[in-house]
Write a protein that holds these residues in place. Structure first.
Motif, PDB file in Angstrom:
ATOM      1  N   UNK A   1      18.757  -9.684  -2.440  1.00  0.00           N
ATOM      2  CA  UNK A   1      19.279  -9.286  -1.318  1.00  0.00           C
ATOM      3  C   UNK A   1      18.551  -9.859  -0.006  1.00  0.00           C
ATOM      4  N   UNK A   2      19.080 -10.470   0.948  1.00  0.00           N
ATOM      5  CA  UNK A   2      18.468 -10.990   2.198  1.00  0.00           C
ATOM      6  C   UNK A   2      17.875 -10.048   2.851  1.00  0.00           C
ATOM      7  N   UNK A   3      16.897 -10.419   3.541  1.00  0.00           N
ATOM      8  CA  UNK A   3      15.978  -9.467   4.578  1.00  0.00           C
ATOM      9  C   UNK A   3      16.901  -9.485   6.023  1.00  0.00           C
ATOM     10  N   UNK A   4      16.997  -8.327   6.388  1.00  0.00           N
ATOM     11  CA  UNK A   4      17.324  -8.263   7.692  1.00  0.00           C
ATOM     12  C   UNK A   4      16.135  -8.177   8.678  1.00  0.00           C
ATOM     13  N   UNK A   5      16.188  -8.761  10.002  1.00  0.00           N
ATOM     14  CA  UNK A   5      15.096  -8.560  11.127  1.00  0.00           C
ATOM     15  C   UNK A   5      15.080  -7.058  11.320  1.00  0.00           C
ATOM     16  N   UNK A   6      13.538  -6.695  11.724  1.00  0.00           N
ATOM     17  CA  UNK A   6      13.838  -5.533  12.405  1.00  0.00           C
ATOM     18  C   UNK A   6      12.595  -5.469  13.345  1.00  0.00           C
ATOM     19  N   UNK A   7      12.620  -4.830  14.323  1.00  0.00           N
ATOM     20  CA  UNK A   7      11.621  -4.859  15.419  1.00  0.00           C
ATOM     21  C   UNK A   7      10.071  -4.235  14.706  1.00  0.00           C
ATOM     22  N   UNK A   8       9.319  -4.914  15.059  1.00  0.00           N
ATOM     23  CA  UNK A   8       7.778  -4.713  14.173  1.00  0.00           C
ATOM     24  C   UNK A   8       7.282  -3.303  14.486  1.00  0.00           C
ATOM     25  N   UNK A   9       7.859  -2.905  15.812  1.00  0.00           N
ATOM     26  CA  UNK A   9       7.413  -1.528  16.136  1.00  0.00           C
ATOM     27  C   UNK A   9       7.863  -0.539  15.663  1.00  0.00           C
ATOM     28  N   UNK A  10       9.107  -0.649  15.200  1.00  0.00           N
ATOM     29  CA  UNK A  10       9.971   0.381  14.504  1.00  0.00           C
ATOM     30  C   UNK A  10       9.535   0.407  12.934  1.00  0.00           C
ATOM     31  N   UNK A  11       9.204  -0.975  12.444  1.00  0.00           N
ATOM     32  CA  UNK A  11       8.874  -0.884  11.034  1.00  0.00           C
ATOM     33  C   UNK A  11       7.549  -0.236  10.733  1.00  0.00           C
ATOM     34  N   UNK A  12       6.800  -0.560  11.618  1.00  0.00           N
ATOM     35  CA  UNK A  12       5.288   0.324  11.620  1.00  0.00           C
ATOM     36  C   UNK A  12       5.560   1.569  11.717  1.00  0.00           C
ATOM     37  N   UNK A  61      15.439   4.767   5.582  1.00  0.00           N
ATOM     38  CA  UNK A  61      15.822   4.155   6.648  1.00  0.00           C
ATOM     39  C   UNK A  61      15.247   2.631   6.849  1.00  0.00           C
ATOM     40  N   UNK A  62      14.132   2.374   6.372  1.00  0.00           N
ATOM     41  CA  UNK A  62      13.555   1.051   6.323  1.00  0.00           C
ATOM     42  C   UNK A  62      14.473   0.293   5.344  1.00  0.00           C
ATOM     43  N   UNK A  63      14.680   0.946   4.248  1.00  0.00           N
ATOM     44  CA  UNK A  63      15.500   0.011   3.348  1.00  0.00           C
ATOM     45  C   UNK A  63      16.843  -0.408   3.978  1.00  0.00           C
ATOM     46  N   UNK A  64      17.550   0.458   4.390  1.00  0.00           N
ATOM     47  CA  UNK A  64      18.705   0.463   5.314  1.00  0.00           C
ATOM     48  C   UNK A  64      18.885  -0.653   6.310  1.00  0.00           C
ATOM     49  N   UNK A  65      17.739  -0.563   7.199  1.00  0.00           N
ATOM     50  CA  UNK A  65      17.484  -1.579   8.241  1.00  0.00           C
ATOM     51  C   UNK A  65      17.114  -3.026   7.752  1.00  0.00           C
ATOM     52  N   UNK A  66      16.306  -3.124   6.707  1.00  0.00           N
ATOM     53  CA  UNK A  66      15.752  -4.519   6.410  1.00  0.00           C
ATOM     54  C   UNK A  66      16.833  -5.002   5.155  1.00  0.00           C
TER      55      UNK A  66
END
Length: 204
Positions: A1-12, A61-66
């Motif tokens: 599964x490809x990685x989706x971009x996510x805001x670094x601040x949200x990821x942290x 949520x992290x899994x869903x977003x990325x």
């Protein structure tokens, strides 16, 4: 599964938020006793019980977003559920305190097995962050393996010989700081074995 971009601040926030929430809740409830179903639970156990679903929600949520979870994240989630659940079920904080030890032993042993096979399994996790030559990855993997084993021993020493509050501070800030400082200290290795060196006609 490809990685989706996510805001670094949200990821942290998703990665560190549950840990910081655990720390804050512990400081708030550490001296309280809760009676649930006729059984007394210290604040640490109650906070641990709340931490498990919060961590799983943030991970989900992290899994869903990325669209991706690393093996490290997946294993960590499983161990948090198992050992956090045991601490709550048995009303014994020791199981949750053991979790970092087992995580670092597991990761260290996994990397060591890869090294014995002449492979850097760390590379498959981190190559996108810092492309290195094969020799660089092997050196870094040996060092990270020793770091993980060292942190496992350190966690055992601290939770067995010091107070719960000291361990919570260590778990929240000490382990993160140790890993951060370790990678900062590897800057010389990153420069020496950067894959970008191959662009230099004189590089071998």
């Amino acid at each position: 599964m490809s990685h989706k971009p996510i805001n670094p601040g949200l990821k942290t926030a998703l990665e560190m938020g549950p840990i910081l929430a655990f720390f804050g809740a512990y400081l708030w409830l550490k001296d309280r006793i809760f009676v649930i179903g006729g059984t007394e639970y210290e604040g640490f156990i109650v906070v641990t019980a709340a931490f498990i679903p919060v961590f799983l929600i943030a991970t989900g949520v992290l899994w869903k977003l990325t669209g991706h979870l690393s093996r490290m994240q997946a294993v960590t989630a499983v161990l948090i559920v198992v050992f956090g659940g045991l601490s709550v079920w048995l009303n014994d904080e020791r199981f949750f305190k053991m979790k970092p030890t087992l995580i670092y032993l597991l990761f260290g042993t996994t990397l060591a097995i890869g090294l014995m096979r002449g492979e850097s399994w760390l590379r498959s996790v981190m190559e996108g962050l810092m492309p290195l030559k094969h020799q660089g990855w092997m050196i870094l993997t040996r060092r990270v393996t020793m770091l993980f084993f060292g942190l496992a021993v350190l966690n055992e020493v601290i939770w067995r010989t010091m107070s719960t509050e000291t361990w919570v501070y260590f778990k929240t800030f000490g382990l993160t700081a140790a890993i951060f400082l370790f990678f900062i200290s590897q800057s010389g290795l990153f420069k020496a074995y950067s894959i970008e060196d191959d662009k230099d006609p004189g590089a071998q």
